[in-house]
Design an enzyme around this catalytic site. Structure first.
Site, mmCIF file in Angstrom:
data_model
loop_
_atom_site.group_PDB
_atom_site.id
_atom_site.type_symbol
_atom_site.label_atom_id
_atom_site.label_comp_id
_atom_site.label_asym_id
_atom_site.label_seq_id
_atom_site.Cartn_x
_atom_site.Cartn_y
_atom_site.Cartn_z
ATOM 1 N N THR A 152 -25.728 0.101 -11.412
ATOM 2 C CA THR A 152 -25.313 -0.456 -12.698
ATOM 3 C C THR A 152 -26.255 -0.020 -13.817
ATOM 4 O O THR A 152 -27.469 0.069 -13.638
ATOM 5 C CB THR A 152 -25.277 -1.990 -12.609
ATOM 6 O OG1 THR A 152 -24.359 -2.378 -11.592
ATOM 7 C CG2 THR A 152 -24.857 -2.611 -13.924
ATOM 8 N N GLY A 191 -31.533 -5.443 -8.549
ATOM 9 C CA GLY A 191 -32.398 -6.349 -7.798
ATOM 10 C C GLY A 191 -33.488 -5.609 -7.052
ATOM 11 O O GLY A 191 -33.276 -4.516 -6.539
ATOM 12 N N GLU A 468 -20.734 -6.059 -7.263
ATOM 13 C CA GLU A 468 -19.932 -5.394 -6.231
ATOM 14 C C GLU A 468 -18.453 -5.337 -6.629
ATOM 15 O O GLU A 468 -17.563 -5.448 -5.802
ATOM 16 C CB GLU A 468 -20.081 -6.083 -4.868
ATOM 17 C CG GLU A 468 -21.509 -6.354 -4.441
ATOM 18 C CD GLU A 468 -22.403 -5.127 -4.477
ATOM 19 O OE1 GLU A 468 -21.875 -4.013 -4.497
ATOM 20 O OE2 GLU A 468 -23.639 -5.295 -4.503
#
Length: 719
Positions: A152, A191, A468
């Site tokens: 992303t 993350g 996702e």
């Protein structure tokens, strides 16, 4: 922390104690909690979780008493300590991947190692070659390389084809050059990237001789292995506080013409030939969707448990909490009523209770479908090794929407798996996310307290509805597949003159053919009295909406954008059909029939009917429009059957949530305590565990002093 004075300790709650309330609730029911739990999870897993729980509770680094009082920096510091200790325990006890994941679920908050243990390792394992496993995966499994999955960007999320980061092939020295040409090219929300990772799998547009071959995965070192400082021409850091998930170091990442070796392009599915400088890919490009499908399949599996946690807290608390009196109660029985007895509360919580079981059984089915597909794909991959050297000249970026256009409708298991994972990921995570907020509100004012254990759980889960694959965007991929399958069914009719089923038809093709075959005859489903007919009505609705959307698109030539709302409804209908079908399939399985006593089986059947009929009632316009059921059936479901089913569930509600076997330590909730000591636990947390009560403020606005006394100890987490 200050201790409460003796006269406060001597106080008790008025009325019937919460412990007695839950004891009476459990005495009303004949549901076998232990056997149901064993059927849901297996005895082996329950024993494993209990063993791991004892290890975690005995370790001070996992103490949860200060969780709700920490700010963001203190929380991530504690989370880092827990993540390190979790890795140490994994080595000490030789835990498997499943045991490590179980420990994470018990801790119930993400650690900065979360994306390393999931997406980074999975991507290296599934998309790397054996040589790259030696180069990267072994060190990653040993936590020498700590990584993340950087896809992303600040300017692009769901539209992976629009990513701006580039990886340009340099034929002179056989390297790739990673570059972020714009501010919006910055990797974002990644993350484990912000502070922990020293490596990243970077999704970047592959450029060869000026031609764009689309996004591909590259392994890049981003921090020095000794100092952990960012490498030259790499800018990386934490993106700051979020709505939730604040124990994770989500990060940003920018590259300024950074060279990486040829070996750093993950090459199981595609590669650049260093001798010819040509792009090469295998005969089945659809294999690259394996990682995302695995993640989505697990989201579906976890959604039932995620929701069950909120439902457990809400049902236990509403069974303890008393408010107002029953207007119709006899005068000699007038007293405050248990909140769980109000039908408006049951209307909110019991359908969610049923949905927990429905999603759990659907998740099982999703994982089975994924494993079957993986075995099939591995066989095909071995068979296709002879084509591994085939050069693809037309593999460049072509205009297309989101989703794997290569997938074939009809009998292709991979196509069905991808569509199923998209539909169920969107529906299951939305059901769980929105359901948690319903649970919080059902707990009234106390549901707003952190001590309820709902707000943080809800906030930490919410990203699942977006990551996702955004849940609204995914419905387009589902609809695209359904339309392609419907076209194939129509084309087959032109060739054969019938809609008869053939060997190899997947479930989607089968229900579309059934609809076309019976379209002129009609449905006439007994949705109130027959389980098979109820499932068939859901399938009929999907088929009707599919062919209706196909007519709008192909015959009426309506634009894709104008049909997005229809596509969302179609995808939701498809997901709801699969959930009901999987729930009904679980009920009829030999395992359930042999392992559970009759009263427990009866109650699961009641939950199935409630889930299916409550959903039918909510979506009644589509069921009626498709002629899957009549107005009278809908009226009876709403006014008679659904209320009756809720009444049957009422005595068993507490035991049903008990079967999910959430330990109090995992729930970390005053309201959801197994023993019902709601008020005592909440008061203790507020008065004795609260570090702010160790501080005496200086209220004088003219004083430069903030505190007259500050007795807070050092609450920082240490290994």
């Amino acid at each position: 922390m200050p201790s409460n004075p003796d006269w406060v300790k001597a106080l008790n709650e008025s009325g019937r104690p919460g412990s007695k309330c839950l004891e009476l609730e459990r005495d009303k029911s004949n549901v076998d909690v232990d056997k149901l739990a064993t059927f849901l999870f297996t005895n082996e897993i329950l024993q494993r979780n209990a063993r791991i729980l004892d290890i975690l509770k005995a370790d001070p680094v996992f103490d949860k008493t200060q969780n709700y009082f920490r700010g963001r920096i203190e929380r991530i510091e504690a989370s880092l300590a827990r993540g390190k200790r979790l890795r140490q325990l994994t080595v000490e006890h030789n835990w498997t991947k499943e045991e490590y994941n179980a420990a994470n679920e018990l801790i119930s908050e993400p650690t900065p190692y979360g994306l390393h243990a999931s997406m980074f390792l999975i991507t290296l394992r599934e998309q790397g070659t054996p040589e790259q496993h030696e180069l990267f995966l072994k060190k990653a499994e040993a936590y020498e390389y700590v990584g993340c999955y950087a896809q992303t960007e600040l300017g692009h999320g769901s539209n992976v084809r629009g990513l701006e980061t580039t990886a340009t092939w340099n034929p002179d020295d056989k390297t790739f050059i990673l570059h972020s040409p714009h501010l919006t090219s910055s990797k974002w929300w990644i993350g484990s990237l912000g502070k922990v990772a020293n490596h990243a799998v970077v999704m970047a547009q592959l450029i060869i001789d000026g031609k764009n071959y689309g996004p591909h995965p590259f392994v890049a070192q981003i921090r020095d292995m000794k100092t952990h400082e960012p490498l030259e021409n790499i800018h990386v850091g934490d993106i700051g506080p979020k709505f939730g998930y604040n124990t994770m170091d989500n990060g940003f990442l920018l590259f300024n013409q950074v060279k990486i070796p040829h070996a750093n392009m993950l090459a199981r599915f595609s590669r650049v030939d260093p001798e010819t400088n040509k792009y090469m890919r295998p005969s089945n490009p659809s294999l690259v969707y394996g990682t995302l499908t695995w993640v989505r399949s697990n989201i579906v599996l976890q959604s039932g448990s995620v929701l069950a946690r909120g439902v457990t807290i809400a049902i236990r608390y509403c069974s303890v909490r008393r408010q107002f009196t029953d207007r119709d109660a006899p005068e000699d029985e007038v007293r405050e009523n248990q909140v769980i007895n109000y039908t408006m509360v049951q209307q909110r919580l019991f359908p969610l209770l049923a949905a927990c079981f429905a999603l759990h059984f659907t998740g099982r089915g999703m994982i089975e479908l994924y494993n079957t597909n993986q075995a099939m794909m591995q066989q095909k991959e071995k068979a296709g090794k002879q084509n591994a050297g085939k050069v693809s000249e037309d593999a460049g970026q072509t205009p297309r929407g989101a989703g794997p256009e290569e997938l074939n409708p009809g009998a292709d298991l991979l196509a069905d798996l991808h569509s199923t994972s998209c539909a169920l990921k969107a529906h299951a995570s939305t059901t769980a996310g929105e359901g948690l907020e319903v649970c919080r509100r059902a707990c009234g004012g106390h549901g707003y307290s952190s001590f309820a254990g709902l707000a943080s759980w809800y906030a930490d889960y919410l990203p699942t509805l977006t990551w996702e694959g955004d849940n609204y965007m995914l419905t387009q991929q589902v609809s695209r597949y359904l339309l392609k399958t419907a076209r194939a069914v129509n084309k087959n009719f032109k060739n054969t003159g019938n809609f008869n089923a053939v060997n190899g038809d997947n479930d989607t093709t089968a229900i579309l053919k059934t609809y076309k075959r019976r379209q002129d005859i009609g449905a006439a489903f007994d949705v109130l009295g027959n389980d098979e007919d109820l499932v068939a009505a859901y399938a009929w609705r999907v088929a009707y909406l599919t062919f209706q959307a196909l007519q709008h698109r192909d015959e009426e030539k309506q634009s894709w954008n104008s049909l997005l709302v229809d596509f969302y409804r179609l995808s939701t209908a498809h997901a709801q059909y699969m959930v009901v079908k999987n729930f009904q399939g679980a009920l009829s399985s030999s395992a359930l029939q042999s392992q559970l006593p009759t009263p427990t089986k009866t109650m699961l059947h009641t939950l199935f009917r409630l889930h299916a009929l409550h959903t039918l009632e909510k979506e009644s316009s589509e069921f009626f429009q498709s002629a899957a059921c009549t107005i009278r059936q809908i009226q009876l479901a709403r006014t008679k059957t659904v209320p009756q089913l809720m009444g049957e569930i009422r005595p068993h509600a507490v035991r049903l949530v008990d079967s999910w076997k959430f330990p109090d330590w995992q729930l970390d909730s005053s309201l959801g305590r197994y023993d019902g000591d709601v008020y005592g636990d909440m008061f203790k947390r507020a008065s004795e565990d609260n570090p702010l009560n160790n501080v005496v403020f200086d209220p004088n606005p003219n004083s430069k002093t903030l505190f007259k006394r500050d007795d807070r100890g050092n609450l920082r987490s240490k290994l």
